[in-house]
Design a protein around this motif. Structure first.
Motif, mmCIF file in Angstrom:
data_model
loop_
_atom_site.group_PDB
_atom_site.id
_atom_site.type_symbol
_atom_site.label_atom_id
_atom_site.label_comp_id
_atom_site.label_asym_id
_atom_site.label_seq_id
_atom_site.Cartn_x
_atom_site.Cartn_y
_atom_site.Cartn_z
ATOM 1 N N ALA A 150 -11.228 -15.169 31.176
ATOM 2 C CA ALA A 150 -12.011 -16.349 30.809
ATOM 3 C C ALA A 150 -11.473 -17.562 31.558
ATOM 4 O O ALA A 150 -10.252 -17.773 31.637
ATOM 5 N N SER A 163 -13.998 -6.763 35.471
ATOM 6 C CA SER A 163 -13.534 -7.660 34.404
ATOM 7 C C SER A 163 -13.064 -8.973 35.008
ATOM 8 O O SER A 163 -12.717 -9.046 36.203
ATOM 9 N N LYS A 184 -22.372 -8.953 23.634
ATOM 10 C CA LYS A 184 -22.948 -8.420 24.869
ATOM 11 C C LYS A 184 -24.144 -9.267 25.264
ATOM 12 O O LYS A 184 -24.781 -9.897 24.421
ATOM 13 N N TYR A 243 -21.144 -16.644 34.255
ATOM 14 C CA TYR A 243 -20.645 -15.276 34.407
ATOM 15 C C TYR A 243 -21.749 -14.299 34.834
ATOM 16 O O TYR A 243 -21.555 -13.098 34.786
ATOM 17 N N GLN A 275 -13.775 -11.407 39.977
ATOM 18 C CA GLN A 275 -13.993 -10.140 39.308
ATOM 19 C C GLN A 275 -13.071 -9.085 39.892
ATOM 20 O O GLN A 275 -12.905 -9.009 41.110
ATOM 21 N N PHE A 286 -23.224 -7.398 30.435
ATOM 22 C CA PHE A 286 -21.858 -7.881 30.405
ATOM 23 C C PHE A 286 -21.475 -8.279 28.989
ATOM 24 O O PHE A 286 -22.347 -8.443 28.119
ATOM 25 N N SER A 287 -20.188 -8.405 28.793
ATOM 26 C CA SER A 287 -19.651 -8.718 27.466
ATOM 27 C C SER A 287 -18.589 -9.793 27.627
ATOM 28 O O SER A 287 -17.706 -9.684 28.469
ATOM 29 N N TYR A 288 -18.677 -10.837 26.792
ATOM 30 C CA TYR A 288 -17.725 -11.933 26.893
ATOM 31 C C TYR A 288 -16.712 -11.932 25.750
ATOM 32 O O TYR A 288 -15.866 -12.811 25.663
ATOM 33 N N ASP A 289 -16.856 -10.939 24.867
ATOM 34 C CA ASP A 289 -15.898 -10.830 23.772
ATOM 35 C C ASP A 289 -16.157 -9.507 23.067
ATOM 36 O O ASP A 289 -17.216 -8.884 23.248
ATOM 37 N N GLU A 294 -11.249 -11.279 28.933
ATOM 38 C CA GLU A 294 -12.291 -11.427 27.918
ATOM 39 C C GLU A 294 -13.634 -10.847 28.373
ATOM 40 O O GLU A 294 -14.403 -10.341 27.572
ATOM 41 N N ASN A 295 -13.918 -11.012 29.660
ATOM 42 C CA ASN A 295 -15.247 -10.684 30.163
ATOM 43 C C ASN A 295 -15.244 -9.359 30.917
ATOM 44 O O ASN A 295 -14.398 -9.134 31.780
#
Lengths: 113, 112
Positions: free
Chosen positions: B96, B93, B55, A99, B101, B48-51, B30-31
Motif C-alpha cells: 500500500a 502484489s 475485492k 491500483y 507490482q 484485485f484485492s486491497y485487503d 495489502e494489494n
C-alpha cells in the motif's frame, strides 16, 4: 476509453543498435507510467517508472523513458542494445492511486548477436 | 526480496471443472492482483484485492471469482472452466502506498 497502445509488436535489431519502443496512452486523469520487461522464462519485472518530476527517467540495464504529457506518450529507449535485452516489453498506466493498471499488448524484441 | 509464488506452473483441466489457482506473497502486501496474459493482448486485469475479504472487479471478471481470506493468499477460481480460459495467469502484489507490482512466475492453464 482508457487504453495503452504499443505500436511495435515485433522488433528485430542487431547488437549495438539503438532502440526506441513507442507507448501511447489514453486516460482522463493523472497517471503513473511504467515499463515492465519479461525475459524468456522469467517473471515480469519493473524496468522503470514515472510518477512526477523530471520527465526523463532512467531504469535498470541502461534503459530510459521520456514522458511527453502533450503527446500522451512514454517511449522507452536504449542507446545500444545487447543480445541479453531479448525479451518482451510492456508499457503500463495506472490512474494515480487507483491500483488499476492497464497494460499494452507488449513488444517482442529480438536482438541478434 | 519480495517473493510471489503460484501453486502450479502448468495445469491441464477439462471443460466444466472447477479450478483453483493459488497465489502467496511473503512481504505483507495489502494489494494483490490476478491477470491473464494472452499473445497479442498483453495483460488484462481480472480481479484485485486491497485487503482481506475485499475485492474489486478488473476488466475481464466474467467466468472468474476470487477469494482473499488471509492477507498473504489470493485465490482465483474458475467455477466451470471453459476452453476460452486457456491462458497464462499471473499474480502480482503491491505494498500500500507503493506502485511497483511484484509478479509471480505464472500458471499456464490449458482447458481441454
Amino acid at each position: 476509453a482508457q487504453s495503452v497502445s504499443q505500436h511495435n509488436h515485433h522488433v528485430i535489431l542487431s547488437e549495438a543498435a539503438s532502440l526506441e519502443l513507442g507507448c501511447n496512452y489514453s486516460y482522463g486523469g493523472t497517471v503513473n507510467l511504467f515499463w515492465y520487461v519479461q525475459y524468456p522464462g522469467q517473471h515480469l519485472q519493473l524496468l522503470l517508472k514515472y510518477f512526477s518530476g523530471d520527465p526523463l527517467v532512467k531504469g535498470i540495464k541502461g534503459f530510459e523513458a521520456e514522458f511527453i504529457k502533450s503527446k500522451f506518450s512514454f517511449n522507452l529507449r536504449k542507446p545500444s542494445v545487447q543480445w541479453s535485452d531479448t525479451a518482451e516489453y510492456f508499457c503500463a498506466v495506472e490512474g494515480e492511486g487507483t491500483y488499476k493498471y492497464i497494460f499494452g499488448t507488449g513488444t517482442r524484441l529480438k536482438v541478434l548477436a | 526480496d519480495v517473493k510471489v509464488t503460484q501453486s502450479s506452473r502448468y495445469l491441464v483441466k477439462r471443460t466444466g471443472e472447477k479450478v483453483f489457482l493459488e497465489c502467496v506473497q511473503d512481504m505483507d502486501h495489502e494489494n494483490m492482483f490476478w491477470y491473464r496474459q494472452d499473445p497479442g493482448l498483453g495483460l488484462r486485469l481480472i480481479y484485485f484485492s486491497y485487503d482481506v475479504k475485499m475485492k474489486e472487479k478488473g476488466d475481464i471478471p466474467e467466468g472468474y471469482s476470487v477469494s482473499r481470506e488471509k492477507k498473504e493468499r489470493f485465490s482465483l477460481i474458475l467455477e466451470s472452466a471453459s476452453t476460452n480460459q486457456t491462458s497464462m495467469y499471473l499474480c502480482a502484489s503491491i505494498l500500500a502506498g507503493d506502485n511497483e507490482q511484484f509478479f509471480g512466475p505464472g500458471t499456464r492453464l490449458t482447458v481441454l
